[in-house]
Design an enzyme around this catalytic site. Structure first.
Site, PDB file in Angstrom:
ATOM      1  N   ASP A 104      37.567  12.148 -35.619  1.00 47.50           N
ATOM      2  CA  ASP A 104      38.768  11.313 -35.534  1.00 47.50           C
ATOM      3  C   ASP A 104      39.869  11.900 -36.423  1.00 47.50           C
ATOM      4  O   ASP A 104      39.621  12.195 -37.597  1.00 47.50           O
ATOM      5  CB  ASP A 104      38.406   9.891 -35.992  1.00 47.50           C
ATOM      6  CG  ASP A 104      39.451   8.860 -35.593  1.00 47.50           C
ATOM      7  OD1 ASP A 104      40.654   9.191 -35.560  1.00 47.50           O
ATOM      8  OD2 ASP A 104      39.058   7.709 -35.323  1.00 47.50           O
ATOM      9  N   HIS A 158      43.023  10.375 -36.732  1.00 50.00           N
ATOM     10  CA  HIS A 158      44.021   9.364 -37.112  1.00 50.00           C
ATOM     11  C   HIS A 158      43.973   9.113 -38.622  1.00 50.00           C
ATOM     12  O   HIS A 158      42.920   8.759 -39.154  1.00 50.00           O
ATOM     13  CB  HIS A 158      43.763   8.065 -36.353  1.00 50.00           C
ATOM     14  CG  HIS A 158      43.923   8.218 -34.871  1.00 50.00           C
ATOM     15  ND1 HIS A 158      42.879   8.580 -34.065  1.00 50.00           N
ATOM     16  CD2 HIS A 158      45.010   8.078 -34.074  1.00 50.00           C
ATOM     17  CE1 HIS A 158      43.317   8.648 -32.800  1.00 50.00           C
ATOM     18  NE2 HIS A 158      44.608   8.359 -32.784  1.00 50.00           N
ATOM     19  N   SER A 212      34.531   6.222 -32.912  1.00 53.68           N
ATOM     20  CA  SER A 212      34.481   6.266 -34.380  1.00 53.68           C
ATOM     21  C   SER A 212      33.678   5.107 -34.956  1.00 53.68           C
ATOM     22  O   SER A 212      33.092   5.215 -36.033  1.00 53.68           O
ATOM     23  CB  SER A 212      35.894   6.253 -34.962  1.00 53.68           C
ATOM     24  OG  SER A 212      36.591   7.392 -34.526  1.00 53.68           O
TER      25      SER A 212
HETATM   26 CO1  B1M Z   1      45.756   8.242 -30.935  1.00 47.88          CO
HETATM   27  N1  B1M Z   1      44.733   6.846 -30.046  1.00 47.88           N
HETATM   28  N2  B1M Z   1      44.709   9.606 -30.025  1.00 47.88           N
HETATM   29  N3  B1M Z   1      46.912   9.515 -31.818  1.00 47.88           N
HETATM   30  N4  B1M Z   1      46.793   6.797 -31.471  1.00 47.88           N
HETATM   31  C1  B1M Z   1      44.981   5.466 -30.458  1.00 47.88           C
HETATM   32  C2  B1M Z   1      44.050   5.026 -31.575  1.00 47.88           C
HETATM   33  C3  B1M Z   1      44.731   4.682 -29.102  1.00 47.88           C
HETATM   34  C4  B1M Z   1      44.299   3.219 -29.281  1.00 47.88           C
HETATM   35  C5  B1M Z   1      46.007   4.780 -28.231  1.00 47.88           C
HETATM   36  C6  B1M Z   1      45.845   4.131 -26.862  1.00 47.88           C
HETATM   37  O1  B1M Z   1      45.258   4.668 -25.998  1.00 47.88           O
HETATM   38  N5  B1M Z   1      46.381   2.952 -26.688  1.00 47.88           N
HETATM   39  C7  B1M Z   1      43.653   5.558 -28.442  1.00 47.88           C
HETATM   40  C8  B1M Z   1      42.199   5.211 -28.784  1.00 47.88           C
HETATM   41  C9  B1M Z   1      41.431   4.753 -27.571  1.00 47.88           C
HETATM   42  C10 B1M Z   1      40.067   4.338 -27.938  1.00 47.88           C
HETATM   43  O2  B1M Z   1      39.242   5.081 -28.399  1.00 47.88           O
HETATM   44  N6  B1M Z   1      39.862   3.067 -27.715  1.00 47.88           N
HETATM   45  C11 B1M Z   1      44.031   6.927 -28.955  1.00 47.88           C
HETATM   46  C12 B1M Z   1      43.640   8.154 -28.337  1.00 47.88           C
HETATM   47  C13 B1M Z   1      42.929   8.026 -27.022  1.00 47.88           C
HETATM   48  C14 B1M Z   1      43.914   9.410 -28.911  1.00 47.88           C
HETATM   49  C15 B1M Z   1      43.486  10.795 -28.387  1.00 47.88           C
HETATM   50  C16 B1M Z   1      42.076  10.892 -27.815  1.00 47.88           C
HETATM   51  C17 B1M Z   1      44.546  11.243 -27.353  1.00 47.88           C
HETATM   52  C18 B1M Z   1      44.268  12.548 -26.676  1.00 47.88           C
HETATM   53  O3  B1M Z   1      44.187  13.574 -27.289  1.00 47.88           O
HETATM   54  N7  B1M Z   1      44.141  12.452 -25.379  1.00 47.88           N
HETATM   55  C19 B1M Z   1      43.654  11.662 -29.645  1.00 47.88           C
HETATM   56  C20 B1M Z   1      42.383  11.599 -30.527  1.00 47.88           C
HETATM   57  C21 B1M Z   1      42.132  12.834 -31.273  1.00 47.88           C
HETATM   58  C22 B1M Z   1      40.967  12.622 -32.216  1.00 47.88           C
HETATM   59  O4  B1M Z   1      41.010  11.748 -33.081  1.00 47.88           O
HETATM   60  N8  B1M Z   1      39.941  13.427 -32.047  1.00 47.88           N
HETATM   61  C23 B1M Z   1      44.754  10.922 -30.348  1.00 47.88           C
HETATM   62  C24 B1M Z   1      45.694  11.527 -31.172  1.00 47.88           C
HETATM   63  C25 B1M Z   1      46.730  10.855 -31.793  1.00 47.88           C
HETATM   64  C26 B1M Z   1      47.860  11.570 -32.543  1.00 47.88           C
HETATM   65  C27 B1M Z   1      47.399  12.821 -33.293  1.00 47.88           C
HETATM   66  C28 B1M Z   1      48.921  11.961 -31.534  1.00 47.88           C
HETATM   67  C29 B1M Z   1      48.409  10.395 -33.435  1.00 47.88           C
HETATM   68  C30 B1M Z   1      47.749  10.327 -34.834  1.00 47.88           C
HETATM   69  C31 B1M Z   1      48.532  11.011 -35.915  1.00 47.88           C
HETATM   70  C32 B1M Z   1      47.943  10.752 -37.273  1.00 47.88           C
HETATM   71  O5  B1M Z   1      47.273   9.772 -37.534  1.00 47.88           O
HETATM   72  N9  B1M Z   1      48.210  11.667 -38.155  1.00 47.88           N
HETATM   73  C33 B1M Z   1      47.933   9.166 -32.662  1.00 47.88           C
HETATM   74  C34 B1M Z   1      48.467   7.857 -32.865  1.00 47.88           C
HETATM   75  C35 B1M Z   1      49.666   7.759 -33.778  1.00 47.88           C
HETATM   76  C36 B1M Z   1      47.902   6.702 -32.241  1.00 47.88           C
HETATM   77  C37 B1M Z   1      48.421   5.248 -32.242  1.00 47.88           C
HETATM   78  C38 B1M Z   1      49.611   5.192 -31.277  1.00 47.88           C
HETATM   79  C39 B1M Z   1      48.856   4.677 -33.578  1.00 47.88           C
HETATM   80  C40 B1M Z   1      47.830   4.756 -34.710  1.00 47.88           C
HETATM   81  C41 B1M Z   1      48.478   4.450 -36.041  1.00 47.88           C
HETATM   82  O6  B1M Z   1      48.778   5.341 -36.817  1.00 47.88           O
HETATM   83  N10 B1M Z   1      48.776   3.157 -36.311  1.00 47.88           N
HETATM   84  C42 B1M Z   1      47.148   4.459 -31.720  1.00 47.88           C
HETATM   85  C43 B1M Z   1      47.488   3.226 -30.937  1.00 47.88           C
HETATM   86  C44 B1M Z   1      47.596   2.000 -31.814  1.00 47.88           C
HETATM   87  O7  B1M Z   1      46.934   1.891 -32.819  1.00 47.88           O
HETATM   88  N11 B1M Z   1      48.397   1.083 -31.413  1.00 47.88           N
HETATM   89  C45 B1M Z   1      46.348   5.533 -31.089  1.00 47.88           C
HETATM   90  C46 B1M Z   1      49.445   2.736 -37.533  1.00 47.88           C
HETATM   91  C47 B1M Z   1      48.400   2.582 -38.665  1.00 47.88           C
HETATM   92  C48 B1M Z   1      49.081   2.124 -39.952  1.00 47.88           C
HETATM   93  O8  B1M Z   1      47.494   1.607 -38.242  1.00 47.88           O
HETATM   94  O9  B1M Z   1      45.558   3.235 -38.325  1.00 47.88           O
HETATM   95  O10 B1M Z   1      45.299   0.943 -37.256  1.00 47.88           O
HETATM   96  P1  B1M Z   1      45.906   1.805 -38.290  1.00 47.88           P
HETATM   97  O11 B1M Z   1      45.534   1.242 -39.716  1.00 47.88           O
HETATM   98  C49 B1M Z   1      45.598  -0.135 -40.014  1.00 47.88           C
HETATM   99  C50 B1M Z   1      44.275  -0.873 -39.867  1.00 47.88           C
HETATM  100  O12 B1M Z   1      43.491  -0.384 -38.814  1.00 47.88           O
HETATM  101  C51 B1M Z   1      43.653  -0.755 -41.222  1.00 47.88           C
HETATM  102  O13 B1M Z   1      44.769  -0.749 -42.108  1.00 47.88           O
HETATM  103  C52 B1M Z   1      45.926  -0.249 -41.455  1.00 47.88           C
HETATM  104  C53 B1M Z   1      47.072  -1.237 -41.607  1.00 47.88           C
HETATM  105  O14 B1M Z   1      47.239  -1.728 -42.890  1.00 47.88           O
HETATM  106  N12 B1M Z   1      42.799   0.356 -41.580  1.00 47.88           N
HETATM  107  C54 B1M Z   1      41.949   0.284 -42.652  1.00 47.88           C
HETATM  108  C55 B1M Z   1      42.665   1.584 -41.041  1.00 47.88           C
HETATM  109  N13 B1M Z   1      41.755   2.283 -41.709  1.00 47.88           N
HETATM  110  C56 B1M Z   1      41.297   1.524 -42.706  1.00 47.88           C
HETATM  111  C57 B1M Z   1      40.349   1.771 -43.696  1.00 47.88           C
HETATM  112  C58 B1M Z   1      40.077   0.752 -44.616  1.00 47.88           C
HETATM  113  C59 B1M Z   1      40.742  -0.455 -44.551  1.00 47.88           C
HETATM  114  C60 B1M Z   1      41.679  -0.715 -43.570  1.00 47.88           C
HETATM  115  O15 B1M Z   1      39.192   0.890 -45.603  1.00 47.88           O
HETATM  116  C61 B1M Z   1      38.533   2.112 -45.809  1.00 47.88           C
END
Ligand code: B1M
Length: 214
Positions: free
Chosen positions: A99, A101, A152
């Site tokens: 992963d 992200h 993940s």
């Molecule tokens: Co990706 N991606 N992505 N992506 N991406 C998602 C996660 C996805 C839901 C988008 C979608 O389809 N709607 C989807 C996952 C599908 C699934 O498995 N169900 C997805 C996909 C499919 C993919 C790829 C497979 C795409 C591809 O290549 N075809 C690929 C995966 C590559 C891989 O990981 N091997 C990929 C790639 C990417 C980018 C590189 C382009 C980019 C990431 C850049 C980066 O992180 N440096 C990206 C992004 C930006 C997203 C979305 C749009 C946004 C994620 C984000 O940063 N959110 C995401 C869709 C979405 O979430 N709406 C998506 C903002 C962030 C602050 O929130 O990370 O959730 P989040 O963290 C939150 C909580 O979750 C929590 O606290 C935070 C808020 O306070 N939290 C924790 C997180 N970790 C924590 C740990 C803790 C405590 C809390 O304690 C240890």
């Protein structure tokens, strides 16, 4: 457009042009930095996720959005509330194997380090063996795992089992969009020797960390 509509647009459009000025404007009118992140910026990210899911955005565009989000968070970071306490504990932090992200994980790092915790951030795609080696070296008070992909969540189960096999039982904090409290409390906890704590967001992570430190 009014400020509240402009802010999410920077993330949706992946544009940084004017971003810091608008963030400063939001700060100047009294918005709290964490509320800006959790409100308009996260709303923008949610929309990016929706558009990506609908095939209206390609990965390169999502990457631009991620860059805009990172720029926004780093601009706000100096304004986040800090506590000047002595070190409360050490967190070993990683995005799980497979992963990439890291925005959420890095937000956890910023918020906890601003609140007295020492963070060792191992980065992304961290394999269990790398985590185990770091745990032996760093002797953390707890370990944090982040992951956004559905696979993940399963990787966290595997990682928990590997940590247990290595004799590691410090509290394990898990978070990320693909995870639920039920999954953490049942599937991950079943494979781990120590407590497993689910954090919905970074602030919940801070609350859990503070409870552990008490
Ligand atoms: Co990706 N991606 N992505 N992506 N991406 C998602 C996660 C996805 C839901 C988008 C979608 O389809 N709607 C989807 C996952 C599908 C699934 O498995 N169900 C997805 C996909 C499919 C993919 C790829 C497979 C795409 C591809 O290549 N075809 C690929 C995966 C590559 C891989 O990981 N091997 C990929 C790639 C990417 C980018 C590189 C382009 C980019 C990431 C850049 C980066 O992180 N440096 C990206 C992004 C930006 C997203 C979305 C749009 C946004 C994620 C984000 O940063 N959110 C995401 C869709 C979405 O979430 N709406 C998506 C903002 C962030 C602050 O929130 O990370 O959730 P989040 O963290 C939150 C909580 O979750 C929590 O606290 C935070 C808020 O306070 N939290 C924790 C997180 N970790 C924590 C740990 C803790 C405590 C809390 O304690 C240890």
């Amino acid at each position: 457009l009014p400020l509240d509509e402009r802010l999410p647009l920077y993330i949706i459009e992946g544009s940084k042009q004017g971003l810091t000025d608008d963030l400063d404007e939001a700060l100047a009118r009294g918005d709290r930095p964490l509320d800006i992140i959790n409100g308009p910026l996260m709303a923008g990210m949610a929309e990016v996720g929706r558009l990506f899911n609908d095939n209206q955005l390609i990965v390169a565009e999502v990457l631009q959005s991620a860059e805009a989000m990172k720029a926004a968070v780093s601009h706000l970071e100096p304004h986040l509330e800090k506590t000047e306490t002595a070190a409360k504990g050490k967190l070993l932090l990683a995005t799980v194997k497979g992963d990439v992200h890291d925005i959420g994980k890095n937000l956890v790092e910023i918020i906890l380090s601003n609140n007295g915790f020492t963070i060792v951030n191992l980065g992304i795609k961290v394999a269990p063996e790398v985590l185990i080696e770091a745990a032996r070296r760093e002797r953390p008070d707890f370990i944090g795992l982040s992951g956004l992909l559905v696979k993940s969540a399963q990787q966290m189960v595997v990682t928990a089992a590997d940590l247990k096999a290595a004799g590691i039982d410090v509290p394990l904090m898990v978070g990320g969009a693909a995870l639920s409290r039920v999954f953490a409390d049942t599937r991950i906890a079943a494979e781990y020797a120590g407590p497993v704590l689910y954090a919905k967001d970074a602030m919940a992570g801070l609350e859990l960390a503070n409870q552990l430190a008490d």
